[in-house]
Design a protein around this motif. Structure first.
Motif, PDB file in Angstrom:
ATOM      1  N   MET A   1      45.494  28.142  45.734  1.00 55.71           N
ATOM      2  CA  MET A   1      46.247  29.355  45.401  1.00 55.71           C
ATOM      3  C   MET A   1      47.740  29.073  45.526  1.00 55.71           C
TER       4      MET A   1
ATOM      5  N   ILE B   1      51.521  31.254  46.135  1.00 55.72           N
ATOM      6  CA  ILE B   1      52.126  32.520  46.567  1.00 55.72           C
ATOM      7  C   ILE B   1      53.560  32.561  46.070  1.00 55.72           C
TER       8      ILE B   1
ATOM      9  N   THR C   1      54.834  40.578  45.906  1.00 53.55           N
ATOM     10  CA  THR C   1      54.421  39.203  46.162  1.00 53.55           C
ATOM     11  C   THR C   1      53.146  38.950  45.379  1.00 53.55           C
TER      12      THR C   1
ATOM     13  N   ILE D   1      49.878  36.659  44.694  1.00 51.29           N
ATOM     14  CA  ILE D   1      48.967  35.654  45.233  1.00 51.29           C
ATOM     15  C   ILE D   1      48.056  35.263  44.079  1.00 51.29           C
TER      16      ILE D   1
ATOM     17  N   ASP E   1      45.538  33.508  57.506  1.00 53.90           N
ATOM     18  CA  ASP E   1      45.315  34.858  57.008  1.00 53.90           C
ATOM     19  C   ASP E   1      44.273  35.520  57.898  1.00 53.90           C
TER      20      ASP E   1
END
Length: 284
Positions: A103, A105, A112, A114, A204
């Motif tokens: 991923m 960011i 934002t 993601i 996370d």
């Protein structure tokens, strides 16, 4: 006179630019650029601190524990159980943060992004102070509102708090089919932050609140930043997917291009809309 007007116009434009630059000051935000991956050797279960499948021990209610156990038996027999992603729908939240493929960011002043490579899943986290909309079509990724936090008071944000609602079904926590409630009222809260000792590690903390759970399920996921030249590739589930869902049954397309059962002793699909003589089919 014209020179004065031009000077005033230029000064105003510069003031607006400077003001905008302050509002867009990248030095206030953490450096999360790059490609984030699951650490080597970490499997695709939802709680990576526990073994997969039965080892997950999710805090399900008795009703949904029974649904999950029936799903595990169906998967053991060759079925897909309560994991809906074999038909190529997105993982949805919170499963998307399992990050099967890398991923990225991208941090902007009011939002934002993601971007998850698998199935091209995109999350938009709104950080402009808005509230959840009253009328919004649910989606697999949901609607996310975030808030930047300066935990240590050094003038630079170091944590992004996110709440995601308005999620669409069907979804499961992972490939073992751990179910979420059919009411679709899932709430996912996250704390995303960097390791203070190693900026190439990201965490996370995910708290899932769902009616299928007897209590909120809290897991912490770890991602590592890829330092080599970044390679991104397109992952389209429907390409080469051999699953065929007919009614409530899942079948497979064999190497010969013909429909075949996915489970032992599975009955063929209902062919009432086809001419039995033309197809050579035998009515059940």
């Amino acid at each position: 006179m014209r020179g004065s007007i031009a000077a005033i116009t230029l000064a105003t434009a510069l003031a607006l630019f400077t003001s905008g630059a302050r509002a867009h000051d990248e030095s206030k935000y953490p450096d999360w650029a790059g490609q984030w991956r699951r650490p080597p050797g970490i499997a695709n279960q939802f709680d990576t601190s526990k073994p997969p499948r039965e080892g997950q021990k999710p805090p399900l209610t008795a009703e949904y524990q029974a649904i999950w156990e029936a799903n595990l038996k169906d998967q053991a027999a060759g079925g897909q159980g309560t994991d809906p992603t074999y038909i190529c729908i997105p993982d949805g939240m919170p499963r998307a943060m399992n990050v099967i493929f890398p991923m990225e960011i991208v941090i902007m002043p009011k939002i934002t992004y993601i971007m998850i490579e698998y199935l091209s899943m995109l999350r938009r986290v709104h950080t402009d102070g808005r509230s959840f909309p009253e009328d919004f079509e649910p989606s697999f990724m949901g609607y996310s509102i975030g808030k930047w936090v300066d935990k240590d008071g050094d003038g630079r944000y170091d944590e992004l708090e996110i709440e995601t609602r308005l999620l669409k079904n069907p979804r499961a926590f992972d490939a073992s089919g751990i179910p979420l409630h059919e009411d679709g009222k899932t709430v996912v809260k996250e704390r995303i932050y960097q390791d203070k000792a190693d900026p190439n590690v990201l965490y996370d903390e995910i708290t899932t609140i769902d009616s299928a759970l007897a209590q909120p399920w809290i897991v912490t996921k770890k991602y590592v930043r890829e330092l080599r030249p970044l390679i991104w590739f397109e992952s389209i589930c429907s390409e080469g997917n051999q699953h065929v869902r007919i009614g409530k049954e899942n079948y497979m397309v064999g190497a010969d291009g013909l429909l075949m059962p996915a489970k032992k002793n599975q009955l063929p699909p209902d062919l009432r809309h086809f001419n039995a003589e033309a197809t050579g089919a035998v009515k059940r």
